[in-house]
Design a protein around this motif. Structure first.
Motif, PDB file in Angstrom:
ATOM      1  N   ASP A  73       1.710  -0.214   7.469  1.00 47.35           N
ATOM      2  CA  ASP A  73       1.049  -0.230   8.968  1.00 47.35           C
ATOM      3  C   ASP A  73       1.334   0.971   9.952  1.00 47.35           C
ATOM      4  O   ASP A  73       1.172   1.104  11.030  1.00 47.35           O
ATOM      5  CB  ASP A  73       1.074  -1.428  10.184  1.00 47.35           C
ATOM      6  N   ALA A  74       2.112   1.830   9.248  1.00 46.45           N
ATOM      7  CA  ALA A  74       2.842   3.059   9.956  1.00 46.45           C
ATOM      8  C   ALA A  74       1.593   3.945  10.199  1.00 46.45           C
ATOM      9  O   ALA A  74       0.649   4.306   9.011  1.00 46.45           O
ATOM     10  CB  ALA A  74       3.800   3.994   9.053  1.00 46.45           C
ATOM     11  N   PRO A  75       1.191   4.617  11.208  1.00 53.76           N
ATOM     12  CA  PRO A  75       0.216   5.704  11.736  1.00 53.76           C
ATOM     13  C   PRO A  75       0.321   6.791  10.684  1.00 53.76           C
ATOM     14  O   PRO A  75       1.554   7.209  10.624  1.00 53.76           O
ATOM     15  CB  PRO A  75       0.199   5.655  13.074  1.00 53.76           C
ATOM     16  N   ALA A  76      -0.549   7.739  10.665  1.00 55.65           N
ATOM     17  CA  ALA A  76      -0.293   8.911  10.190  1.00 55.65           C
ATOM     18  C   ALA A  76       0.213   9.833  10.869  1.00 55.65           C
ATOM     19  O   ALA A  76       0.992  10.788  10.484  1.00 55.65           O
ATOM     20  CB  ALA A  76      -1.857   9.419   9.694  1.00 55.65           C
ATOM     21  N   GLY A  94      -1.634  12.203   0.986  1.00 56.39           N
ATOM     22  CA  GLY A  94      -3.098  11.413   0.795  1.00 56.39           C
ATOM     23  C   GLY A  94      -3.004  10.049   1.454  1.00 56.39           C
ATOM     24  O   GLY A  94      -2.256   9.565   2.210  1.00 56.39           O
ATOM     25  N   THR A  95      -4.234   9.691   1.572  1.00 62.71           N
ATOM     26  CA  THR A  95      -4.751   8.397   2.321  1.00 62.71           C
ATOM     27  C   THR A  95      -3.783   7.414   1.607  1.00 62.71           C
ATOM     28  O   THR A  95      -3.324   7.185   0.444  1.00 62.71           O
ATOM     29  CB  THR A  95      -5.940   8.162   2.379  1.00 62.71           C
ATOM     30  N   GLU A 122       3.251  12.376   9.954  1.00 62.49           N
ATOM     31  CA  GLU A 122       2.907  13.938  10.201  1.00 62.49           C
ATOM     32  C   GLU A 122       4.175  14.590  10.832  1.00 62.49           C
ATOM     33  O   GLU A 122       4.587  15.498  10.602  1.00 62.49           O
ATOM     34  CB  GLU A 122       1.607  14.032  10.878  1.00 62.49           C
ATOM     35  N   SER A 123       4.573  13.743  11.862  1.00 55.39           N
ATOM     36  CA  SER A 123       5.869  14.260  12.703  1.00 55.39           C
ATOM     37  C   SER A 123       6.950  14.321  11.678  1.00 55.39           C
ATOM     38  O   SER A 123       7.779  15.373  11.795  1.00 55.39           O
ATOM     39  CB  SER A 123       6.126  13.351  13.779  1.00 55.39           C
ATOM     40  N   THR A 124       6.929  13.327  11.007  1.00 52.11           N
ATOM     41  CA  THR A 124       8.329  13.435   9.998  1.00 52.11           C
ATOM     42  C   THR A 124       8.388  14.425   9.109  1.00 52.11           C
ATOM     43  O   THR A 124       9.188  15.256   8.779  1.00 52.11           O
ATOM     44  CB  THR A 124       8.466  12.189   9.197  1.00 52.11           C
ATOM     45  N   PRO A 158       0.706  -1.220  -0.090  1.00 52.19           N
ATOM     46  CA  PRO A 158      -0.059  -0.030   0.068  1.00 52.19           C
ATOM     47  C   PRO A 158       0.831   1.161  -0.152  1.00 52.19           C
ATOM     48  O   PRO A 158       1.868   1.385   0.625  1.00 52.19           O
ATOM     49  CB  PRO A 158      -0.948  -0.292   1.315  1.00 52.19           C
ATOM     50  N   LEU A 159       0.296   2.366  -0.712  1.00 54.10           N
ATOM     51  CA  LEU A 159       1.127   3.451  -0.679  1.00 54.10           C
ATOM     52  C   LEU A 159       0.733   4.797  -0.273  1.00 54.10           C
ATOM     53  O   LEU A 159      -0.648   4.708  -0.147  1.00 54.10           O
ATOM     54  CB  LEU A 159       1.353   3.729  -2.419  1.00 54.10           C
ATOM     55  N   ARG A 160       1.442   5.741  -0.226  1.00 54.24           N
ATOM     56  CA  ARG A 160       0.851   7.220   0.337  1.00 54.24           C
ATOM     57  C   ARG A 160       1.639   8.006  -0.504  1.00 54.24           C
ATOM     58  O   ARG A 160       2.662   7.733  -1.035  1.00 54.24           O
ATOM     59  CB  ARG A 160       1.129   7.454   1.791  1.00 54.24           C
TER      60      ARG A 160
END
Length: 512
Positions: A479-482, A509-510, A486-488, A417-419
């Motif tokens: 599985d990395a949380p958003a 994006g999601t 955001e912090s990165t 899965p990609l962001r």
């Protein structure tokens, strides 16, 4: 096992062992050849000198014979002696005069033990030493009496003495006896002189000729092997072994060259000569350890020098091996991609190694340039394909895109899965208007590198440039949380603002 280890050894070790083996082989061969030649030459010279020196000992026998002959000649001209030997009847006064005259002649001659005068017509034997006179059968020295009684003058040499023991008054004396007969016209013996020479005269003469060397032992033997001078050894075992040596030498008639004679636990150099008028054998023995002492000392010194030379060869071989291995080591380090020490290339004095080292250095530089070119090209190809794949208008099927993604090591784009994150440089138009293309390129390069480095700490990331001020980051969603993303992103924006003085606008994006 040893050969296998040697095959896998380094060039330095092989070179060192090869040089050491060659030098040691040369030392061993040269030392062995010189030692054998030296030993053979010294042994031959020593044996020859010993034999020549012994040959001079024949003069001792000749000298002893001449002494007896001169004494006999002197007695034959003495009036009293002639009168006693030619007497027709017993005359005591004549006997006393003869005894006195002979003693006056013999007394100064220390080598003479006694003189016997025999008148055959009267059958009268006179001993001038003791004054004893008697018939031949009643004479105390029966050895001489039997010799005179059986002497017919045919086929016998009067000058050759015989050895016997004279016993008188309980005292035994070993002497060499010379018998000089007088004959009439028919050849019949009418009288005889018997001159007894002390046995130690011969041995003393032999020792004097050989400079009174205490190590040399002499023995005189007759043609039948019997000792004529006694044994020089006191113990019976050595005497028996010496008898065997003498008997074996006489029976085989070996040449006069030196021979080894082991007597008990000691080895002797033995030689003999029989070149004398009596036909006697003169044997001389000298300890080999004494006569070859200098040779043994010289050999020991040579071996010590050979060991020192071998140790020197080890050091020289090691130094030479290191010197010869240095070019190979430098070339090997260059071939492995390492940077050679400063001045190492200048130390390669051989033109071939200098050329090889320079070629390898150029090849290494070209390889590094090629790797950089490949990496740069791969980045450009990746950027172009990913830009076209995500931002372009072309539609690809998974079968079409998978081989290219595998070649670019980005196949995870199809499997996970990609962001997507969009970065935009604020106020870039003003910056572009006031700066040249190189500065604009440096800014974009810095922004892309900072963003990519921080994002790759937590995600798989590929950065795609959409325009001069916009960039798209393709991230592995997983599985990395958003909140982590955001912090990165906040860290990226803060770092660029702090160090570059630019602000970015970021959106993501999601998972898709």
């Amino acid at each position: 096992m040893l050969l296998a280890k040697l095959e896998n050894a380094s060039f330095l070790k092989k070179l060192f062992l090869s040089l050491l083996a060659m030098s040691m082989a040369a030392i061993i061969l040269l030392t062995t050849f010189l030692q054998v030649s030296y030993h053979h030459s010294v042994s031959a010279l020593t044996h020859r000198f010993f034999q020549n020196l012994l040959s001079q000992s024949n003069y001792s026998i000749t000298y002893m014979n001449e002494l007896a002959e001169r004494l006999a000649s002197s007695l034959s001209y003495n009036r009293s002696v002639v009168g006693f030997l030619n007497a027709q009847e017993t005359d005591s006064l004549q006997t006393v005069c003869t005894h006195r005259e002979v003693n006056s002649i013999v007394l100064p001659l220390t080598y003479v033990d006694s003189v016997y005068l025999y008148n055959k017509k009267l059958d009268l034997m006179l001993d001038t030493k003791t004054g004893v006179q008697s018939t031949l059968d009643g004479f105390y020295d029966q050895t001489v009496a039997r010799k005179i009684a059986g002497f017919d003058g045919a086929g016998e040499t009067a000058c050759v003495p015989f050895v016997h023991d004279s016993v008188y008054g309980g005292k035994t004396t070993s002497v060499y006896s010379y018998m000089f007969p007088s004959r009439d016209r028919e050849g019949e013996m009418t009288s005889a002189y018997v001159i007894n020479i002390r046995m130690d005269v011969l041995m003393k003469s032999l020792r004097e000729i050989n400079a009174n060397n205490e190590y040399v032992k002499f023995v005189v033997a007759g043609p039948d092997g019997d000792f004529l001078s006694g044994s020089p050894f006191e113990d019976p075992e050595s005497t028996a072994q010496l008898h065997q040596l003498v008997d074996g030498t006489i029976s085989t008639e070996r040449s006069g060259d030196g021979q080894n004679a082991p007597l008990r636990s000691r080895k002797y150099l033995a030689a003999f000569t029989s070149d004398n008028s009596n036909g006697w054998y003169i044997f001389a023995l000298i300890p080999r350890a004494h006569i070859f002492r200098d040779m043994i000392t010289t050999t020991s010194v040579c071996l010590s020098l050979a060991l020192l030379l071998a140790a020197a060869c080890v050091l020289v071989s090691r130094k030479l091996a290191r010197k010869l291995n240095h070019p190979v080591e430098v070339v090997t380090r260059i071939a492995q991609g390492e940077t050679p020490p400063d001045g190492s290339l200048d130390a390669l004095k051989a033109r071939e190694f200098q050329y090889l080292a320079s070629v390898l250095s150029e090849m290494r530089e070209q390889k590094q340039e090629y790797i950089q070119y490949v990496d740069r090209t791969q980045d450009l190809v990746r950027q172009e394909f990913l830009k076209d794949f995500f931002c372009g208008m072309t539609v690809y099927t998974p079968q079409q895109v998978r081989p290219r993604l595998e070649a670019l090591d980005c196949v995870w784009v199809l499997e996970r899965p990609l962001r997507m994150c969009l970065f935009s440089i604020d106020n870039y138009a003003d910056f572009a208007q006031n700066n040249n293309p190189r500065e604009r390129w440096a800014l974009r390069f810095a922004v892309i590198n900072v963003a990519t480095e921080l994002l790759r700490k937590h995600f798989l990331c590929e950065m795609v440039q959409c325009s001069s001020n916009k960039f798209v980051a393709i991230l592995d969603g997983g599985d990395a949380p958003a909140s982590l993303l955001e912090s990165t992103l906040e860290e990226v924006l803060a770092l660029i603002k702090t160090h570059l003085g630019f602000t970015l606008t970021a959106a993501y994006g999601t998972v898709f």
